[in-house]
Design an enzyme around this catalytic site. Structure first.
Site, short mmCIF file in Angstrom:
data_model
loop_
_atom_site.label_atom_id
_atom_site.label_comp_id
_atom_site.label_asym_id
_atom_site.label_seq_id
_atom_site.Cartn_x
_atom_site.Cartn_y
_atom_site.Cartn_z
N TYR A 62 -13.64 7.52 -26.50
CA TYR A 62 -13.24 6.19 -26.06
C TYR A 62 -13.50 5.19 -27.17
CZ TYR A 62 -13.37 8.24 -21.34
OH TYR A 62 -13.17 9.03 -20.23
N PHE A 211 -9.61 7.77 -12.36
CA PHE A 211 -8.55 6.89 -11.84
C PHE A 211 -8.63 6.79 -10.32
CE2 PHE A 211 -5.76 7.89 -15.76
CZ PHE A 211 -6.44 6.93 -16.49
N PRO A 212 -9.82 6.48 -9.76
CA PRO A 212 -9.96 6.40 -8.30
C PRO A 212 -9.14 5.26 -7.69
CG PRO A 212 -11.90 5.50 -9.38
CD PRO A 212 -11.07 6.14 -10.45
N LEU A 213 -8.72 4.32 -8.52
CA LEU A 213 -7.92 3.21 -8.03
C LEU A 213 -6.48 3.28 -8.54
CD1 LEU A 213 -10.53 0.33 -8.38
CD2 LEU A 213 -10.01 1.73 -6.39
N GLY A 214 -6.09 4.44 -9.06
CA GLY A 214 -4.71 4.64 -9.46
C GLY A 214 -4.46 4.63 -10.94
N PHE A 216 -3.96 2.95 -14.75
CA PHE A 216 -3.51 1.70 -15.37
C PHE A 216 -2.55 0.93 -14.46
CE2 PHE A 216 -4.66 4.35 -19.06
CZ PHE A 216 -5.60 3.52 -19.63
#
Length: 286
Positions: A62, A211-214, A216
């Site tokens: 990262y 990506f628990p909230l979807g 990007f």
């Protein structure tokens, strides 16, 4: 730790908060370069620890090397209760791509780089990133995972996990060395790992959705919006709360570069969902 939504989970001999923090968003755009607000990034990391979060997810890829150095600057020497989880198996190219790097010499070098950038003598948990940027790939992981198992025997790593893995690769890894977690793409709208989550829960192995909230592009669902409106909550809060309800072995690592957003995520994950709410949400990804 007990004041955070979801309580705690044990990764091998490491007790962590089920609500953790993913550091990826602290790097620059598309996870390349330094953050626009360096001081703000430091504040987010310190706030995470102040809130009781004891599981921080990162990778030397990262930035590259940006988030690890921020974590070290903000939190070193680390509290005994804090556990930093990193991953190896991919590098970054000048175009921002994620080429695989799973040859034994590459993995050994990545482990040493993570130790150096985090300021540690031993890494608590290293996930082997498999597949590629498009998702998991059906292929043997024996050579790469054996290398990490050797590093564990050498005392450079405490525990091992997999990222971007298939169920078959999980089984292959377990034939080589114990694993304590699997980190894959999963959220309300991406439910391909439902069977894997249940199988891992039976073995007391953690499942960590990235990506628990979807990702990007935030999750979009009329059913999610309807439940959120009924509860007078943000859709993202409902999505996080649903994940904690999904199974006790699910650990959350939502990322943010904002202290206010971090606090909102913690509060949102503690949202109470009724059986009717859960049933409506369960239908989204099926």
């Amino acid at each position: 730790m007990h004041s955070l939504p979801g309580g705690t989970w044990t990764l091998g001999d490491l007790t962590v908060s089920r609500f953790g923090y993913g550091a990826m968003q602290l790097a620059g755009p598309w996870v390349m370069g330094p953050p626009a607000d360096h001081d703000g990034a430091i504040k987010v990391l310190r706030e995470a620890v102040d809130l009781g979060i004891t599981h921080i997810d990162t990778s030397d890829a990262y930035g590259p090397r940006v988030t690890n150095r921020l974590i070290r600057e903000a939190l070193h020497p680390y509290p005994e209760t804090l556990h930093v989880v990193t991953k190896v198996g991919a590098q970054r190219d000048e175009q921002g791509g994620w080429p695989t790097a799973r040859q034994p010499d590459q993995l050994r070098r990545q482990v040493e780089e993570n130790l150096e950038s985090l300021g540690l003598d031993v890494l608590d948990l290293v996930n082997l990133r498999l597949g590629d940027a498009e998702g998991p790939r059906a292929e043997s992981i024996a050579e790469a995972f054996t290398t990490l198992a050797e590093l564990r025997q050498e005392g450079r790593i405490r525990h091992l996990g997999l990222s971007n893995a298939t169920a078959e690769q999980v089984a292959e890894a377990q034939g080589i060395a114990p694993i304590v977690c699997v980190q894959n793409l999963y959220n309300l709208a991406n439910r391909g790992d439902d069977e894997l989550i249940d199988a891992l829960a039976a073995e007391q192995i953690a499942y960590v959705p990235f990506f628990p909230l979807g990702g990007f592009s935030p999750l979009q669902s009329s059913a999610l919006s309807a439940v959120a409106a009924r509860l007078e909550a943000a859709p993202m809060s409902v999505a996080l709360a649903w994940l904690l309800h999904r199974s006790p072995n699910v650990l959350l690592i939502p990322g943010t570069s904002s202290v206010a957003h971090l606090r909102e995520n913690v509060a949102g994950a503690g949202l109470e969902l009724s059986d009717a709410d859960l049933a409506e949400l369960d239908a989204i990804g099926r």
